[in-house]
Structures are given as C-alpha cells and as structure tokens.
Motif scaffolding. Structure first.
Motif, PDB file in Angstrom:
ATOM      1  N   GLN A  69       0.830  -1.213   0.000  1.00  0.00           N
ATOM      2  CA  GLN A  69       0.000   0.000   0.000  1.00  0.00           C
ATOM      3  C   GLN A  69       0.868   1.269   0.000  1.00  0.00           C
ATOM      4  OE1 GLN A  69      -2.556   0.253   3.465  1.00  0.00           O
ATOM      5  NE2 GLN A  69      -3.196   2.333   2.998  1.00  0.00           N
ATOM      6  N   ASN A  70       1.811   1.344   0.939  1.00  0.00           N
ATOM      7  CA  ASN A  70       2.485   2.620   1.182  1.00  0.00           C
ATOM      8  C   ASN A  70       3.827   2.786   0.483  1.00  0.00           C
ATOM      9  OD1 ASN A  70       0.440   3.610   2.989  1.00  0.00           O
ATOM     10  ND2 ASN A  70       1.157   2.026   4.393  1.00  0.00           N
ATOM     11  N   GLN A  71       4.517   1.686   0.217  1.00  0.00           N
ATOM     12  CA  GLN A  71       5.825   1.795  -0.425  1.00  0.00           C
ATOM     13  C   GLN A  71       5.728   1.467  -1.915  1.00  0.00           C
ATOM     14  OE1 GLN A  71       7.538  -1.118   2.482  1.00  0.00           O
ATOM     15  NE2 GLN A  71       9.273   0.285   2.442  1.00  0.00           N
ATOM     16  N   TYR A  72       5.143   0.312  -2.214  1.00  0.00           N
ATOM     17  CA  TYR A  72       5.104  -0.112  -3.622  1.00  0.00           C
ATOM     18  C   TYR A  72       3.934   0.517  -4.357  1.00  0.00           C
ATOM     19  CZ  TYR A  72       7.330  -3.120  -7.033  1.00  0.00           C
ATOM     20  OH  TYR A  72       8.055  -3.580  -8.115  1.00  0.00           O
ATOM     21  N   LYS A  73       2.958   0.971  -3.596  1.00  0.00           N
ATOM     22  CA  LYS A  73       1.800   1.700  -4.108  1.00  0.00           C
ATOM     23  C   LYS A  73       1.058   0.963  -5.238  1.00  0.00           C
ATOM     24  CE  LYS A  73       3.440   6.273  -2.688  1.00  0.00           C
ATOM     25  NZ  LYS A  73       2.828   6.293  -1.364  1.00  0.00           N
ATOM     26  N   VAL A  74       0.651  -0.269  -4.914  1.00  0.00           N
ATOM     27  CA  VAL A  74      -0.130  -1.034  -5.884  1.00  0.00           C
ATOM     28  C   VAL A  74      -1.489  -1.453  -5.305  1.00  0.00           C
ATOM     29  CG1 VAL A  74       1.767  -1.929  -7.300  1.00  0.00           C
ATOM     30  CG2 VAL A  74       1.133  -3.131  -5.203  1.00  0.00           C
ATOM     31  N   SER A  75      -1.870  -0.859  -4.162  1.00  0.00           N
ATOM     32  CA  SER A  75      -3.161  -1.218  -3.590  1.00  0.00           C
ATOM     33  C   SER A  75      -4.227  -0.239  -4.109  1.00  0.00           C
ATOM     34  CB  SER A  75      -3.070  -1.186  -2.062  1.00  0.00           C
ATOM     35  OG  SER A  75      -4.250  -1.725  -1.500  1.00  0.00           O
ATOM     36  N   CYS A  76      -5.389  -0.287  -3.529  1.00  0.00           N
ATOM     37  CA  CYS A  76      -6.442   0.676  -3.876  1.00  0.00           C
ATOM     38  C   CYS A  76      -7.371   0.760  -2.661  1.00  0.00           C
ATOM     39  CB  CYS A  76      -7.203   0.243  -5.128  1.00  0.00           C
ATOM     40  SG  CYS A  76      -8.070  -1.322  -4.966  1.00  0.00           S
ATOM     41  N   GLU A  77      -8.275   1.713  -2.674  1.00  0.00           N
ATOM     42  CA  GLU A  77      -9.050   1.940  -1.446  1.00  0.00           C
ATOM     43  C   GLU A  77      -9.926   0.741  -1.075  1.00  0.00           C
ATOM     44  OE1 GLU A  77     -11.883   5.117  -1.577  1.00  0.00           O
ATOM     45  OE2 GLU A  77     -12.265   4.888  -3.722  1.00  0.00           O
ATOM     46  N   GLU A  78     -10.407   0.020  -2.082  1.00  0.00           N
ATOM     47  CA  GLU A  78     -11.257  -1.142  -1.780  1.00  0.00           C
ATOM     48  C   GLU A  78     -10.456  -2.229  -1.050  1.00  0.00           C
ATOM     49  OE1 GLU A  78     -11.007   0.336  -4.753  1.00  0.00           O
ATOM     50  OE2 GLU A  78     -13.004   0.704  -5.603  1.00  0.00           O
ATOM     51  N   LEU A  79      -9.236  -2.478  -1.531  1.00  0.00           N
ATOM     52  CA  LEU A  79      -8.383  -3.483  -0.872  1.00  0.00           C
ATOM     53  C   LEU A  79      -8.010  -3.026   0.536  1.00  0.00           C
ATOM     54  CD1 LEU A  79      -6.023  -4.290  -3.894  1.00  0.00           C
ATOM     55  CD2 LEU A  79      -7.522  -5.949  -2.765  1.00  0.00           C
ATOM     56  N   ASP A  80      -7.625  -1.768   0.662  1.00  0.00           N
ATOM     57  CA  ASP A  80      -7.232  -1.254   1.985  1.00  0.00           C
ATOM     58  C   ASP A  80      -8.396  -1.358   2.970  1.00  0.00           C
ATOM     59  OD1 ASP A  80      -4.839  -0.652   0.804  1.00  0.00           O
ATOM     60  OD2 ASP A  80      -5.288   1.481   0.532  1.00  0.00           O
ATOM     61  N   PHE A  81      -9.584  -1.087   2.456  1.00  0.00           N
ATOM     62  CA  PHE A  81     -10.774  -1.167   3.312  1.00  0.00           C
ATOM     63  C   PHE A  81     -10.941  -2.582   3.856  1.00  0.00           C
ATOM     64  CE2 PHE A  81     -15.276  -1.898   4.073  1.00  0.00           C
ATOM     65  CZ  PHE A  81     -15.634  -0.795   4.842  1.00  0.00           C
ATOM     66  N   LEU A  82     -10.822  -3.583   2.975  1.00  0.00           N
ATOM     67  CA  LEU A  82     -11.009  -4.972   3.423  1.00  0.00           C
ATOM     68  C   LEU A  82      -9.915  -5.405   4.392  1.00  0.00           C
ATOM     69  CD1 LEU A  82     -12.291  -6.754   0.176  1.00  0.00           C
ATOM     70  CD2 LEU A  82     -13.601  -6.184   2.238  1.00  0.00           C
ATOM     71  N   VAL A  83      -8.694  -4.931   4.165  1.00  0.00           N
ATOM     72  CA  VAL A  83      -7.608  -5.270   5.098  1.00  0.00           C
ATOM     73  C   VAL A  83      -7.874  -4.607   6.452  1.00  0.00           C
ATOM     74  CG1 VAL A  83      -5.133  -4.996   5.583  1.00  0.00           C
ATOM     75  CG2 VAL A  83      -5.891  -5.770   3.328  1.00  0.00           C
ATOM     76  N   ASN A  84      -8.400  -3.397   6.440  1.00  0.00           N
ATOM     77  CA  ASN A  84      -8.728  -2.744   7.711  1.00  0.00           C
ATOM     78  C   ASN A  84      -9.858  -3.458   8.443  1.00  0.00           C
ATOM     79  OD1 ASN A  84      -6.756  -0.809   7.758  1.00  0.00           O
ATOM     80  ND2 ASN A  84      -7.946   0.652   6.541  1.00  0.00           N
ATOM     81  N   GLN A  85     -10.807  -3.984   7.683  1.00  0.00           N
ATOM     82  CA  GLN A  85     -11.851  -4.799   8.303  1.00  0.00           C
ATOM     83  C   GLN A  85     -11.218  -5.981   9.041  1.00  0.00           C
ATOM     84  OE1 GLN A  85     -15.431  -4.528   8.244  1.00  0.00           O
ATOM     85  NE2 GLN A  85     -14.772  -2.450   7.733  1.00  0.00           N
ATOM     86  N   ALA A  86     -10.234  -6.591   8.390  1.00  0.00           N
ATOM     87  CA  ALA A  86      -9.560  -7.744   9.002  1.00  0.00           C
ATOM     88  C   ALA A  86      -8.827  -7.314  10.270  1.00  0.00           C
ATOM     89  CB  ALA A  86      -8.589  -8.368   7.995  1.00  0.00           C
ATOM     90  N   LYS A  87      -8.145  -6.172  10.182  1.00  0.00           N
ATOM     91  CA  LYS A  87      -7.364  -5.695  11.337  1.00  0.00           C
ATOM     92  C   LYS A  87      -8.262  -5.430  12.544  1.00  0.00           C
ATOM     93  CE  LYS A  87      -3.279  -3.707   9.219  1.00  0.00           C
ATOM     94  NZ  LYS A  87      -2.733  -2.510   8.551  1.00  0.00           N
ATOM     95  N   GLY A  88      -9.510  -5.069  12.265  1.00  0.00           N
ATOM     96  CA  GLY A  88     -10.442  -4.775  13.343  1.00  0.00           C
ATOM     97  C   GLY A  88     -11.064  -6.024  13.948  1.00  0.00           C
ATOM     98  N   ASN A  89     -10.671  -7.192  13.469  1.00  0.00           N
ATOM     99  CA  ASN A  89     -11.271  -8.436  13.960  1.00  0.00           C
ATOM    100  C   ASN A  89     -10.162  -9.321  14.522  1.00  0.00           C
ATOM    101  OD1 ASN A  89     -12.232 -11.157  14.017  1.00  0.00           O
ATOM    102  ND2 ASN A  89     -13.919 -10.544  12.677  1.00  0.00           N
ATOM    103  N   LYS A  90     -10.215  -9.608  15.821  1.00  0.00           N
ATOM    104  CA  LYS A  90      -9.080 -10.304  16.442  1.00  0.00           C
ATOM    105  C   LYS A  90      -8.936 -11.759  15.974  1.00  0.00           C
ATOM    106  CE  LYS A  90     -11.166 -11.727  20.883  1.00  0.00           C
ATOM    107  NZ  LYS A  90     -12.597 -11.605  20.538  1.00  0.00           N
ATOM    108  N   HIS A  91      -9.941 -12.257  15.267  1.00  0.00           N
ATOM    109  CA  HIS A  91      -9.848 -13.631  14.764  1.00  0.00           C
ATOM    110  C   HIS A  91      -9.128 -13.723  13.418  1.00  0.00           C
ATOM    111  CE1 HIS A  91     -12.460 -14.759  18.008  1.00  0.00           C
ATOM    112  NE2 HIS A  91     -13.310 -13.813  17.642  1.00  0.00           N
TER     113      HIS A  91
END
Ligand code: GLA
Length: 382
Positions: free
Chosen positions: A302-324
């Motif tokens: 996301q931040n160095q190689y810059k090949v992500s997009c907001e939809e992907l970042d959103f889903l990864v953040n959803q994951a980060k918010g879930n301890k499972h």
C-alpha cells in the motif's frame, strides 16, 4: 475442479467440432506472501487452487484453427502462419502468444481446435491468464508430441504474456499453476526456479479470499513501470536483481534515486525477507508471526510499492479490526482483485459476512468470498 465445467466444455466441443477432445485442467493460484518479488529473482509462496480453466483440444482436419472462449461466447478462426497480437485486452492474445512462442522454439504444430471455460473470476488476482496460457501450452504439447518439459511450458506461457499481452510478468503465476501440489504451497526461488513444497494445514485457522470485484485500469502499465524501476535500481547497484541487495546496500545509493523508487526497492528487499521468514513461521506452526508478516506485506504494498487501492485497503482494515483474523493483504499484481485472509475457522463465516456488509455500505457494491482448496497443477483430465 468442477464437474459441470468439464461437462460443459466437452459437450460444446463435441457439438461444435464433432470430435471428442483431450481435456485439460489448469488451475489459478493464490499467493500467501511474496508479492512483486518474482521478477526481482526473489522468493514467492503461491499455491494452485481448485478453481481454474478446463480446455478441450483436438487436431482439426481443415487448414484453419479455432479458439472458442465459452465464457465470452466468442469464437475466432486463425491461420497458424499468420499470427500477430490482437488489440490490447483481447482474450485471444493468450492463445496466440503461446502458439507463437512454441513456433519460436522451432516446434511444429498442426491445425487444432480449442474450447475453454473457467471459474476463476477475471481480474481477481488469481491468475486466470496464466491458467489459460498453461492449458494451451500443455494441450499443444500433448497433441503434437512436442517434447516440452513443464519448465519449458511455463517459460512459453510467460513469454506469451510479455510479447502478446504486453505485461512483463515474473514467473510465479505460470509456475504455481503448472506445478501445484494438492494441499501444498510452493516456496519458490524465482532465480533457480526450484520450489520447496509446504504442506498447508493451519489447524484451527484457514485461508480465505475476499474479492473486491474491482480492477482499476492502467494496472498493466503500472506493473511494467514498477518492474523497470526495480531494474534501474539494481543496475545502479551493479547487481543482477534486487534479490541480491540488502537494505544497507540500498542506503549507499539513496541520494541517486528518486524517493519513490527508493521506497519501491526497499519494499522488494523487505518483502523478499518476509517471504523467507514466513516459510520459517509455517515450519514452526507459528501462525501469529505469519499473520504479522502478511499484514506487513500489505502495508508495504500500500504505502511503499503503491499497488493497492481503497477497496483493498478497506477490506484489510476490516480484518485488522477483527481479532480472529491473524493477517490479511492484497494478493497478486494489485489495483483490485482479492485480499487473502488468515482467519480462525470458527469465525471465518462471521467475519466474511460482517466485512461484506461493511464493504457494500462503503462502496455500494458487493465483494465476493471464496473458500479455496490447494490443488494439483495443470494436468490431463482422465
Ligand atoms: C502478477 C504477475 C506475477 C507477479 C505478481 C505480483 O500476478 O503476473 O508475475 O509479479 O503480479 O507478485
């Protein structure tokens, strides 16, 4: 591999060409970690999956060949000695490219008909293109006894992608699709093209994909640009590929490269290290560490190689918010496609539902969830 896919291809083939075809299954792939490292001679960690392409192929008695993409309901006739790339984005480039590369190796093939259909969603970052290329190479090799090894075939598929499709891809996708082993992921060294299989059994955890169902345009040129950036940094360092560099080496030329390219090269060096650490973590059944490496991979993409997009970042953040969910990241070339999630089995469904609802609310479109199995590579269907 789905039986209905096999039956569909077989039926349409016989109806269209009046012959029983050879049938080939060629899978798509996931990648646990090691993104954009393959064309830097580094390490990757992919696995073939139970979604892919079924191709039917047989010799043709006429002086013309036919390729039939059932999914697109598109059929095209061509002459073997008059091949050239079609316009950008055309599916036939995957077929033509493979034929042309086989011919470049002075192998002779005769006319043939091929029909194919798949269940890998296009643009999911699961390598439907490598699956198709490999199915064509594998099918032609069988049909015309070309004597190609599987390694020959993956390089033919890769060259097709370079010269006909216009993406200067590495070897990960073609390798994983061709050499996949059931229940295993492949820790592949992209310099030696030798892989160590790892049996994947995460006990009470599993891998799950969530497809953003987006594919942002310009992803091909962005991909090629990044590859060139990596190559220019390795040239400056006087090495063959970034695989040979350490962070300290990179530091020595920091003031000679643009800051964006410095970050990209740094990402590759770090991602390559993470991939080797991930192999160790799996050996030690240390899923916590594996998960952290996967999150760190996304952060770099996301931040160095810059090949992500907001939809992907959103889903990864959803994951980060879930301890499972122990780890999540975008998978494949980027700019859309799937996230791969390392999630507790008992919570996978609940997490996928919560994430899907949140995604719909945020973007007003649906994501798709895939539970996958790790499967055998390209093979004849008996
Ligand atoms: C695409 C390419 C691969 C690889 C990945 C990124 O899938 O085809 O060769 O570079 O992107 O890891």
């Amino acid at each position: 591999m789905s039986n209905s896919l096999i039956n569909d291809v077989k039926k349409v083939y016989i109806d269209t060409f009046n012959k029983e075809p050879l049938l080939i299954f060629s899978p798509g792939r996931i990648n646990i970690i090691g993104e954009h490292t393959d064309y830097n001679d580094g390490f990757v960690f992919p696995a073939a999956v139970n979604k892919g392409i079924v191709a039917g192929i047989e010799k043709s008695d006429s002086n013309i060949s036919t390729a039939y993409a059932l999914d697109k309901d598109s059929k095209i006739e061509f002459k073997l000695d008059e091949l050239k790339p079609s316009k950008e984005g055309s599916w036939q480039n995957y077929v033509f490219g493979v034929i042309a590369e086989i011919q470049n190796r002075n192998k002779t093939i005769g006319n043939f008909n091929i029909a194919f259909k798949g269940d890998i969603p296009g643009g999911a970052g699961m390598s439907s293109s490598a699956a198709l290329e490999n199915s064509v190479a594998f099918g032609l090799n069988e049909l015309f006894n070309l004597g190609l090894s599987k390694e020959d075939m993956i390089f033919i598929s890769q060259k097709a992608e370079h010269n006909y499709v216009g993406v200067n891809c590495g070897i990960m996708d073609q390798y994983a699709s061709m050499f996949g082993i059931k229940d295993n992921a492949l820790h592949l060294d992209c310099r030696t093209i030798k892989a160590q299989p790892y049996k994947i059994d995460f006990k009470d955890h599993q891998l799950m994909l969530i497809n953003t169902n987006v594919k942002h345009s310009l992803s091909d040129s962005a991909y090629n640009d990044r590859r060139s950036a990596c190559e220019s940094v390795s040239e400056l360092l006087g090495i063959k590929a970034l695989r040979d560099a350490t962070e300290a080496d990179l530091e020595t030329i920091k003031d000679q490269v643009a800051p964006e390219n410095y970050q990209k090269a740094l990402f590759v060096i770090q991602e390559n290290k993470r991939t080797q650490q991930a192999a160790k973590a799996i050996e030690n059944d240390d899923l916590e560490s594996l998960g952290k490496l996967i999150y760190a991979s996304h952060d770099g993409l996301q931040n160095q190689y810059k090949v992500s997009c907001e939809e992907l970042d959103f889903l990864v953040n959803q994951a980060k918010g879930n301890k499972h969910v122990l780890g999540a990241r975008m998978m494949g070339g980027g700019f859309g496609g799937c996230t791969i999630n390392l999630v507790a089995k008992s919570e996978a469904k609940a997490f996928s539902e919560t994430a899907s609802i949140a995604y719909k609310k945020e973007f007003n479109k649906d994501c798709s969830v895939y539970f996958i199995e790790l499967s055998e590579g390209t093979h004849l269907i008996k």
